[in-house]
Design a protein around this motif. Structure first.
Motif, PDB file in Angstrom:
ATOM      1  N   VAL A   1       0.710  -1.090  -0.053  1.00  0.00           N
ATOM      2  CA  VAL A   1      -0.087  -0.207   0.131  1.00  0.00           C
ATOM      3  C   VAL A   1       0.841   1.088  -0.118  1.00  0.00           C
ATOM      4  CG1 VAL A   1      -1.671   1.466   1.285  1.00  0.00           C
ATOM      5  CG2 VAL A   1      -1.771  -1.190   1.150  1.00  0.00           C
ATOM      6  N   ASN A   2       1.800   1.035   0.873  1.00  0.00           N
ATOM      7  CA  ASN A   2       2.665   2.319   0.847  1.00  0.00           C
ATOM      8  C   ASN A   2       3.507   2.752  -0.361  1.00  0.00           C
ATOM      9  OD1 ASN A   2       2.475   3.379   3.335  1.00  0.00           O
ATOM     10  ND2 ASN A   2       3.519   1.838   4.334  1.00  0.00           N
ATOM     11  N   ASN A   3       3.767   1.487  -1.187  1.00  0.00           N
ATOM     12  CA  ASN A   3       4.488   1.591  -2.354  1.00  0.00           C
ATOM     13  C   ASN A   3       3.525   2.101  -3.504  1.00  0.00           C
ATOM     14  OD1 ASN A   3       6.979   0.372  -1.677  1.00  0.00           O
ATOM     15  ND2 ASN A   3       6.421  -1.621  -2.201  1.00  0.00           N
ATOM     16  N   LEU A   4       2.325   1.722  -3.562  1.00  0.00           N
ATOM     17  CA  LEU A   4       1.399   2.547  -4.237  1.00  0.00           C
ATOM     18  C   LEU A   4       1.353   4.031  -4.117  1.00  0.00           C
ATOM     19  CD1 LEU A   4      -1.728   0.004  -3.971  1.00  0.00           C
ATOM     20  CD2 LEU A   4      -0.301   0.451  -6.085  1.00  0.00           C
ATOM     21  N   PHE A   5       1.400   4.461  -2.743  1.00  0.00           N
ATOM     22  CA  PHE A   5       1.511   5.830  -2.564  1.00  0.00           C
ATOM     23  C   PHE A   5       2.798   6.414  -2.937  1.00  0.00           C
ATOM     24  CE2 PHE A   5       2.649   9.335  -0.028  1.00  0.00           C
ATOM     25  CZ  PHE A   5       1.717  10.065  -0.091  1.00  0.00           C
ATOM     26  N   ASP A   6       3.755   5.619  -2.717  1.00  0.00           N
ATOM     27  CA  ASP A   6       4.865   6.277  -3.202  1.00  0.00           C
ATOM     28  C   ASP A   6       4.914   6.557  -4.777  1.00  0.00           C
ATOM     29  OD1 ASP A   6       5.964   6.275  -0.533  1.00  0.00           O
ATOM     30  OD2 ASP A   6       6.923   4.663  -0.823  1.00  0.00           O
ATOM     31  N   GLU A   7       4.483   5.363  -5.514  1.00  0.00           N
ATOM     32  CA  GLU A   7       4.406   5.618  -7.005  1.00  0.00           C
ATOM     33  C   GLU A   7       3.554   6.876  -7.448  1.00  0.00           C
ATOM     34  OE1 GLU A   7       2.799   2.287  -8.957  1.00  0.00           O
ATOM     35  OE2 GLU A   7       4.232   1.004  -7.922  1.00  0.00           O
ATOM     36  N   LEU A   8       2.264   7.236  -6.494  1.00  0.00           N
ATOM     37  CA  LEU A   8       1.577   8.219  -6.879  1.00  0.00           C
ATOM     38  C   LEU A   8       2.312   9.820  -6.276  1.00  0.00           C
ATOM     39  CD1 LEU A   8      -1.146   9.387  -7.406  1.00  0.00           C
ATOM     40  CD2 LEU A   8      -1.928   9.169  -4.974  1.00  0.00           C
ATOM     41  N   GLN A   9       3.161   9.601  -5.368  1.00  0.00           N
ATOM     42  CA  GLN A   9       3.598  10.806  -4.852  1.00  0.00           C
ATOM     43  C   GLN A   9       4.789  11.111  -5.691  1.00  0.00           C
ATOM     44  OE1 GLN A   9       5.534  10.429  -1.174  1.00  0.00           O
ATOM     45  NE2 GLN A   9       6.733  11.951  -1.484  1.00  0.00           N
ATOM     46  N   SER A  10       5.409  10.069  -6.624  1.00  0.00           N
ATOM     47  CA  SER A  10       6.681  10.372  -7.139  1.00  0.00           C
ATOM     48  C   SER A  10       6.317  11.378  -8.445  1.00  0.00           C
ATOM     49  CB  SER A  10       7.413   8.949  -7.663  1.00  0.00           C
ATOM     50  OG  SER A  10       6.529   8.369  -8.506  1.00  0.00           O
ATOM     51  N   ARG A  11       5.205  11.072  -8.866  1.00  0.00           N
ATOM     52  CA  ARG A  11       4.798  11.835  -9.900  1.00  0.00           C
ATOM     53  C   ARG A  11       4.261  13.417  -9.856  1.00  0.00           C
ATOM     54  NH1 ARG A  11       2.713   6.635 -11.008  1.00  0.00           N
ATOM     55  NH2 ARG A  11       0.583   7.336 -10.457  1.00  0.00           N
ATOM     56  N   LEU A  12       4.454  13.781  -8.656  1.00  0.00           N
ATOM     57  CA  LEU A  12       4.078  15.205  -8.149  1.00  0.00           C
ATOM     58  C   LEU A  12       5.224  15.960  -8.676  1.00  0.00           C
ATOM     59  CD1 LEU A  12       2.867  14.851  -4.468  1.00  0.00           C
ATOM     60  CD2 LEU A  12       1.394  15.876  -6.359  1.00  0.00           C
ATOM     61  N   THR A  13       5.033  17.294  -9.272  1.00  0.00           N
ATOM     62  CA  THR A  13       5.854  18.068  -9.737  1.00  0.00           C
ATOM     63  C   THR A  13       6.046  19.099  -8.852  1.00  0.00           C
ATOM     64  OG1 THR A  13       4.537  19.348 -11.139  1.00  0.00           O
ATOM     65  CG2 THR A  13       5.367  17.318 -12.110  1.00  0.00           C
ATOM     66  N   GLN A  14       6.896  20.445  -8.840  1.00  0.00           N
ATOM     67  CA  GLN A  14       6.871  21.567  -8.332  1.00  0.00           C
ATOM     68  C   GLN A  14       5.536  22.388  -8.627  1.00  0.00           C
ATOM     69  OE1 GLN A  14       9.137  21.714  -6.267  1.00  0.00           O
ATOM     70  NE2 GLN A  14      11.082  20.995  -6.963  1.00  0.00           N
ATOM     71  N   GLN A  15       5.130  22.087  -9.444  1.00  0.00           N
ATOM     72  CA  GLN A  15       3.677  22.899  -9.705  1.00  0.00           C
ATOM     73  C   GLN A  15       2.559  22.563  -8.828  1.00  0.00           C
ATOM     74  OE1 GLN A  15       3.127  21.851 -13.635  1.00  0.00           O
ATOM     75  NE2 GLN A  15       3.692  23.937 -14.410  1.00  0.00           N
ATOM     76  N   GLU A  16       2.764  21.075  -8.305  1.00  0.00           N
ATOM     77  CA  GLU A  16       1.702  20.982  -7.237  1.00  0.00           C
ATOM     78  C   GLU A  16       2.189  21.373  -5.843  1.00  0.00           C
ATOM     79  OE1 GLU A  16       2.668  18.265  -9.392  1.00  0.00           O
ATOM     80  OE2 GLU A  16       0.827  18.593 -10.642  1.00  0.00           O
ATOM     81  N   ASN A  17       2.363  22.877  -5.473  1.00  0.00           N
ATOM     82  CA  ASN A  17       2.829  23.135  -4.332  1.00  0.00           C
ATOM     83  C   ASN A  17       1.814  23.857  -3.236  1.00  0.00           C
ATOM     84  OD1 ASN A  17       2.105  25.359  -5.824  1.00  0.00           O
ATOM     85  ND2 ASN A  17       3.918  26.425  -6.040  1.00  0.00           N
ATOM     86  N   ASN A  18       0.674  23.484  -3.577  1.00  0.00           N
ATOM     87  CA  ASN A  18      -0.541  23.870  -2.402  1.00  0.00           C
ATOM     88  C   ASN A  18      -1.618  23.006  -2.702  1.00  0.00           C
ATOM     89  OD1 ASN A  18      -2.350  24.867  -4.742  1.00  0.00           O
ATOM     90  ND2 ASN A  18      -0.938  26.570  -5.013  1.00  0.00           N
ATOM     91  N   LEU A  19      -2.581  23.277  -1.686  1.00  0.00           N
ATOM     92  CA  LEU A  19      -3.767  22.034  -1.678  1.00  0.00           C
ATOM     93  C   LEU A  19      -4.608  22.139  -3.066  1.00  0.00           C
ATOM     94  CD1 LEU A  19      -5.568  20.060  -0.305  1.00  0.00           C
ATOM     95  CD2 LEU A  19      -6.648  22.044   1.054  1.00  0.00           C
ATOM     96  N   GLU A  20      -4.695  23.220  -3.533  1.00  0.00           N
ATOM     97  CA  GLU A  20      -5.654  23.335  -4.824  1.00  0.00           C
ATOM     98  C   GLU A  20      -4.978  22.487  -5.772  1.00  0.00           C
ATOM     99  OE1 GLU A  20      -7.786  26.484  -7.473  1.00  0.00           O
ATOM    100  OE2 GLU A  20      -6.309  27.167  -6.262  1.00  0.00           O
ATOM    101  N   ASN A  21      -3.554  22.742  -6.020  1.00  0.00           N
ATOM    102  CA  ASN A  21      -2.924  21.927  -7.271  1.00  0.00           C
ATOM    103  C   ASN A  21      -2.837  20.563  -6.776  1.00  0.00           C
ATOM    104  OD1 ASN A  21      -3.096  24.731  -8.403  1.00  0.00           O
ATOM    105  ND2 ASN A  21      -0.743  24.863  -7.890  1.00  0.00           N
ATOM    106  N   VAL A  22      -2.698  20.028  -5.600  1.00  0.00           N
ATOM    107  CA  VAL A  22      -2.341  18.905  -5.326  1.00  0.00           C
ATOM    108  C   VAL A  22      -3.716  17.938  -5.490  1.00  0.00           C
ATOM    109  CG1 VAL A  22      -2.089  16.876  -3.808  1.00  0.00           C
ATOM    110  CG2 VAL A  22      -0.647  18.873  -3.796  1.00  0.00           C
ATOM    111  N   ASN A  23      -5.045  18.693  -5.275  1.00  0.00           N
ATOM    112  CA  ASN A  23      -6.339  18.411  -5.505  1.00  0.00           C
ATOM    113  C   ASN A  23      -6.655  18.170  -6.936  1.00  0.00           C
ATOM    114  OD1 ASN A  23      -8.909  17.544  -5.037  1.00  0.00           O
ATOM    115  ND2 ASN A  23      -9.528  19.680  -5.514  1.00  0.00           N
ATOM    116  N   ALA A  24      -6.081  19.055  -7.806  1.00  0.00           N
ATOM    117  CA  ALA A  24      -6.311  19.187  -9.386  1.00  0.00           C
ATOM    118  C   ALA A  24      -5.335  17.756  -9.777  1.00  0.00           C
ATOM    119  CB  ALA A  24      -5.694  20.212  -9.998  1.00  0.00           C
ATOM    120  N   TYR A  25      -4.156  17.622  -9.316  1.00  0.00           N
ATOM    121  CA  TYR A  25      -3.426  16.327  -9.415  1.00  0.00           C
ATOM    122  C   TYR A  25      -3.975  14.958  -9.498  1.00  0.00           C
ATOM    123  CZ  TYR A  25       0.444  12.821  -8.983  1.00  0.00           C
ATOM    124  OH  TYR A  25       1.171  12.011  -9.039  1.00  0.00           O
TER     125      TYR A  25
END
Length: 186
Positions: free
Chosen positions: A81-105
């Protein structure tokens, strides 16, 4: 009779010795009952761990959700389960730098909200939601909160219009609230 016998065995102080001595029995019915007994002991151990840590208030929301997965399905592997999360997190970019953008991600990653009355149990289990990208509002909120935490983005759970919500910042630096019951519509 078998269930009464198993209940009595669970109360015995030497139950682990009994399991060890019969787990390789050639009698397949006995072996099956011993495996069931072992599973019950593991479930009880997980439940006690959950209760103790919840009472002490020393579990994160993420850890509590993982334990709930384990209580439902003892075969759940928290590392997976943590690996699934890590994969999702690894695709976050610098543009996802606030709650609104992470929600859009999360929306871009095809996460869908399912709080319908006919929702499957899998929509309430963290591992299944990460795998299937469809889940109940509070599980989506837990994932979104963990993504924000992983990027050091301030975000807190709140109650919004009587629903679970997340409070953080928009991409304009203003207060931003997500009503998790309308996850993709904030």
């Amino acid at each position: 009779i078998a269930s009464l016998t198993m209940e009595a065995m669970l109360k015995r102080p030497d139950v682990l010795d009994i399991i060890a001595s019969y787990q390789d029995s050639t009698d397949k019915n006995l072996r099956r009952r011993i495996q069931q007994l072992s599973s019950l002991l593991n479930l009880e151990k997980t439940l006690q761990h959950f209760k103790v840590h919840m009472a002490a208030n020393d579990l994160s929301v993420w850890e509590a959700a993982l334990l709930i997965d384990r209580l439902y399905d003892p075969q759940t592997n928290p590392k997976y389960v943590n690996n699934l999360f890590d994969e999702l997190q690894s695709r976050l970019t610098q543009q996802e730098n606030n709650l609104e953008n992470v929600n859009a991600y999360m929306a871009q990653q095809d996460f869908r909200l399912d709080d319908s009355a006919s929702a499957f149990l899998s929509t309430y289990l963290l591992g299944d939601v990460l795998d299937l990208r469809e889940g109940a509002s509070f599980i989506m909120g837990i994932i979104l909160h963990k993504l924000c935490s992983a990027k050091n983005i301030p975000c807190n759970f709140c109650i919004f219009n009587g629903h679970i919500g997340l409070l953080g910042e928009s991409n304009r630096g203003q207060q931003y609230i997500i009503d998790m019951c309308n996850h993709m519509n904030s």
